[in-house]
Design a protein around this motif. Structure first.
Motif, short mmCIF file in Angstrom:
data_model
loop_
_atom_site.label_atom_id
_atom_site.label_comp_id
_atom_site.label_asym_id
_atom_site.label_seq_id
_atom_site.Cartn_x
_atom_site.Cartn_y
_atom_site.Cartn_z
N GLN A 29 -8.12 -0.25 6.76
CA GLN A 29 -7.67 -1.63 6.94
C GLN A 29 -8.30 -2.26 8.18
O GLN A 29 -8.62 -3.46 8.19
CB GLN A 29 -6.13 -1.68 7.07
N GLU A 30 -8.52 -1.48 9.22
CA GLU A 30 -9.18 -2.01 10.42
C GLU A 30 -10.61 -2.43 10.11
O GLU A 30 -11.09 -3.47 10.60
CB GLU A 30 -9.18 -0.95 11.53
N ALA B 37 -4.81 3.24 7.22
CA ALA B 37 -4.78 2.41 8.43
C ALA B 37 -6.18 2.19 8.98
O ALA B 37 -6.53 1.09 9.42
CB ALA B 37 -3.88 3.06 9.48
N GLY B 38 -7.02 3.23 8.98
CA GLY B 38 -8.39 3.09 9.47
C GLY B 38 -9.23 2.20 8.59
O GLY B 38 -10.03 1.39 9.09
N ASP C 255 1.60 9.16 12.66
CA ASP C 255 0.24 8.90 13.17
C ASP C 255 -0.64 8.19 12.15
O ASP C 255 -1.87 8.36 12.16
CB ASP C 255 -0.44 10.22 13.60
N ASP C 256 -0.05 7.38 11.28
CA ASP C 256 -0.81 6.62 10.28
C ASP C 256 -1.75 7.54 9.49
O ASP C 256 -2.89 7.21 9.21
CB ASP C 256 -1.64 5.52 10.96
N PRO D 238 -8.07 7.52 6.07
CA PRO D 238 -6.71 7.01 6.28
C PRO D 238 -6.64 5.54 5.95
O PRO D 238 -7.54 4.76 6.28
CB PRO D 238 -6.47 7.27 7.78
N PRO E 139 3.07 4.64 6.22
CA PRO E 139 1.84 5.30 6.65
C PRO E 139 2.01 6.74 7.06
O PRO E 139 1.02 7.46 7.19
CB PRO E 139 1.40 4.45 7.84
N ASP F 74 0.44 -0.92 0.87
CA ASP F 74 1.21 -0.80 2.10
C ASP F 74 2.36 0.20 1.98
O ASP F 74 3.49 -0.09 2.40
CB ASP F 74 1.75 -2.17 2.53
N GLU G 139 8.04 -3.76 8.38
CA GLU G 139 7.81 -2.37 8.82
C GLU G 139 9.09 -1.56 8.64
O GLU G 139 9.05 -0.39 8.23
CB GLU G 139 7.37 -2.35 10.29
#
Length: 382
Positions: A78-79, A75-76, A97-98, A73, A94, A91, A259
């Motif tokens: 990017q962390e 989002a994961g 639930d991303d 994912p 997402p 971007d 967003e």
């Protein structure tokens, strides 16, 4: 329908080989956030999920590169990259639930506001591994940022919607994560004002991360986002430039604004139509969308917008899509989010791809000669 969940590129290739031997029609699925894009197609015999291929294999912080499996994912990832002060400059929305995966973003050529400065996923992939329908693995590019000779599979598979094979692994170019961001924005009371304000920012010497426009309810907005150690002076300079067109403001706590812009590229009710126009035609696009009762957001300097159209009756919504296409001919107007009732009644691709269909068929025959990979999502046999 049978579901397969390979955990590696080799396992994915083996599943593809099995589908070939069984003559099974297959579909690759990621987070499912764009499962309703393209023509309505029959349920496949096999669905290959990338959920088991969701690891960041390498993060080479010193080289600003990473190698990921297709099911990671965004989002994961990017962390992980944020721990080193870095980011993948993608971007798109997402999803719930991303869930949007990096492989799915490349396969559908999905983008967000950062496309203004950094391009799309195809511009950030330095190497790719794909599993073909005959069970072989094909690779192009590498792990470092340099010019690589040979066939650029990443660009070919970008926007292919899984019709040529399965994206398995990607080598990615990363960028430093900005310490802070700030946005300049101006409200525009007419289509021509919107077009001129966007044009002025796009041709200024200010280097924005994002330059977006929005329109709806007979009014619009132009927004430019800046990032870095000290983005505020550039945002104030942009706001000064925009004062000619309306009441301009500077927003330092701007995360919520962007967003909201990204979220408007999706719709659970109605339809999203992606219009590939020209920056010099934003006024025309604004008037055409307004005549349908719709609204849009988009990339001002690129002329690409996502129009949201609504109607209670699917037939009425189809009529509004056709009216929009008539008004904006010859600009491609692609239907993205829409119910199957709507997509059954309209050519989601707009009929403007006729000149390229033969080329698409030849590429399909080269990579998937048995026609097993997501057939029909574009046109019959592709």
């Amino acid at each position: 329908m049978k579901e397969e969940r390979p955990a590696s590129s080799a396992e994915a290739a083996e599943v593809m080989r099995t589908c070939l031997s069984d003559h099974s029609r297959l579909r690759v699925s990621g987070g499912g956030t764009k499962a309703g894009w393209g023509h309505v197609t029959p349920e496949p015999d096999t669905e290959i999920s990338t959920a088991g291929m969701a690891r960041v294999l390498e993060h080479n912080a010193g080289d600003l590169t990473a190698v990921v499996q297709a099911g990671v994912p965004l989002a994961g990832a990017q962390e992980v990259f944020a721990e080193a002060g870095q980011m993948l400059v993608l971007d798109p929305p997402p999803g719930r639930d991303d869930a949007a995966t990096i492989g799915g973003i490349l396969a559908t050529a999905d983008t967000g506001p950062l496309r203004h400065r950094y391009g799309g996923a195809r511009d950030l992939v330095v190497g790719v591994t794909v599993a073909l329908s005959d069970g072989t693995l094909a690779r192009s590019g590498g792990k470092v940022i340099k010019n690589v000779a040979g066939y650029d599979l990443a660009k070919l598979f970008s926007g292919s919607f899984g019709t040529l094979g399965m994206i398995a692994e990607l080598s990615l170019r990363l960028h430093p994560r900005p310490e802070r961001t700030a946005t300049a924005a101006v409200d525009c009371d007419g289509p021509e004002v919107l077009e001129r304000a966007s044009f002025a920012l796009a041709h200024s010497s200010l280097e924005a991360m994002c330059l977006d426009v929005s329109w709806g309810g007979s009014g619009g907005k132009v927004m430019a986002r800046f990032g870095g150690a000290a983005p505020e002076p550039r945002a104030r300079a942009a706001a000064g430039l925009l004062e000619e067109f309306g009441d301009a403001t500077t927003i330092e706590d701007d995360a919520g604004l962007w967003e909201e812009i990204r979220s408007r590229q999706r719709s659970e009710n109605g339809a999203i139509v992606r219009i590939a126009g020209l920056p010099s035609e934003l006024a025309r696009i604004s008037r055409a969308v307004e005549r349908t009762g719709g609204s849009f957001v988009g990339r001002g300097a690129l002329g690409v917008v996502w129009a949201q159209l609504r109607a209670d009756d699917p037939r009425e919504l189809v009529g509004r899509i056709e009216d929009l296409r008539h008004d904006l001919d010859p600009f491609p107007c692609v239907v993205l989010d829409a119910s199957s009732d709507v997509r059954d009644k309209v050519d989601v691709w707009g009929g403007n791809q006729d000149s390229s269909v033969e080329l698409m068929r030849r590429i399909k025959a080269r990579f998937d000669p048995q026609g097993l990979c997501n057939p029909g999502v574009f046109v019959a046999g592709i």
